[in-house]
Design a protein around this motif. Structure first.
Motif, PDB file in Angstrom:
ATOM      1  N   GLU A 172       0.827  -1.215   0.000  1.00 35.99           N
ATOM      2  CA  GLU A 172       0.000   0.000   0.000  1.00 35.99           C
ATOM      3  C   GLU A 172       0.858   1.261   0.000  1.00 35.99           C
ATOM      4  OE1 GLU A 172      -2.941   0.025   3.063  1.00 35.99           O
ATOM      5  OE2 GLU A 172      -3.726  -1.942   2.475  1.00 35.99           O
ATOM      6  N   THR A 173       1.862   1.307   0.890  1.00 34.98           N
ATOM      7  CA  THR A 173       2.684   2.512   1.027  1.00 34.98           C
ATOM      8  C   THR A 173       3.982   2.435   0.235  1.00 34.98           C
ATOM      9  OG1 THR A 173       3.850   1.669   2.975  1.00 34.98           O
ATOM     10  CG2 THR A 173       1.790   2.879   3.362  1.00 34.98           C
ATOM     11  N   ARG A 199       6.682   1.223   1.459  1.00 28.13           N
ATOM     12  CA  ARG A 199       7.766   1.277   2.439  1.00 28.13           C
ATOM     13  C   ARG A 199       8.438  -0.085   2.561  1.00 28.13           C
ATOM     14  NH1 ARG A 199       8.534   0.182   7.755  1.00 28.13           N
ATOM     15  NH2 ARG A 199       6.432  -0.666   7.963  1.00 28.13           N
TER      16      ARG A 199
END
Length: 195
Positions: A143-144, A146
């Motif tokens: 999603e991010t 990261r």
């Protein structure tokens, strides 16, 4: 037959390219001399612009010189490329593999190889989940984007198959410990989870 003004050889007319500005309709230099002159002119222009110019290497039949490592290798050491003039890639298989890994890290995770190696070293070289297998696969949040760490293949794929969902992962851990949960139907489509 016609005499080339460059190499001074007497060659058949097919050895000369067309030139409508000449009386006989052919260029004054043979195709080989024109190609040599064009290549030399190109190298001079590139050098004048401050660009590095690779000298043409004498490559035997069935071989090609790699643009990256400069080595001359047989055609079996190259991937196919239908759009290239010779049908082969510009980098040999070995160089392409090295650059492919580096480019993959930069493109997908915005990491350099040194940064990835530092992460692996901080984990003492092992996967942070199973603590057994070597850490080789970069794990990231879908999603991010990261980067979370470097895992082994099995742990990285397991997290992906569990949908990167902590709740699902906790239930999987409970299941492995023998605490399988059974949802209780409260209303159509609504389940109460055990506390």
């Amino acid at each position: 037959m016609k005499v080339c003004t460059g190499c001074k050889r007497s060659l058949p007319l097919a050895s000369f390219a067309a030139d409508r500005n000449r009386g006989d309709g052919l260029q004054v230099r043979c195709r080989e001399c024109v190609a040599e002159y064009s290549a030399a002119h190109y190298r001079r222009r590139q050098a004048a612009l401050g660009k590095t110019v690779r000298e043409k290497a004498d490559v035997p039949e069935g071989h090609k010189q790699c643009r990256t490592c400069g080595e001359i290798k047989p055609h079996s050491e190259w991937h196919r490329n239908a759009s290239a003039s010779d049908g082969l890639a510009t980098r040999c298989k070995a160089c392409r593999a090295v650059h492919g890994r580096r480019d993959h890290l930069k493109r997908n995770y915005n990491l350099t190889e040194a940064e990835r190696d530092d992460m692996v070293a901080s984990q003492m070289g092992v996967c942070v989940i199973c603590l057994k297998a070597p850490a080789v696969h970069v794990d990231h949040c879908h999603e991010t984007g990261r980067v979370r760490g470097v895992l082994c293949f099995n742990c990285n794929s397991a997290i992906g198959k569990l949908g990167d969902d902590p709740g699902t992962t906790r239930r999987a851990a409970d299941y492995l410990e023998g605490n399988a949960w059974k949802p209780i139907l409260v209303a159509p489509g609504v389940y109460r989870l055990p506390s």
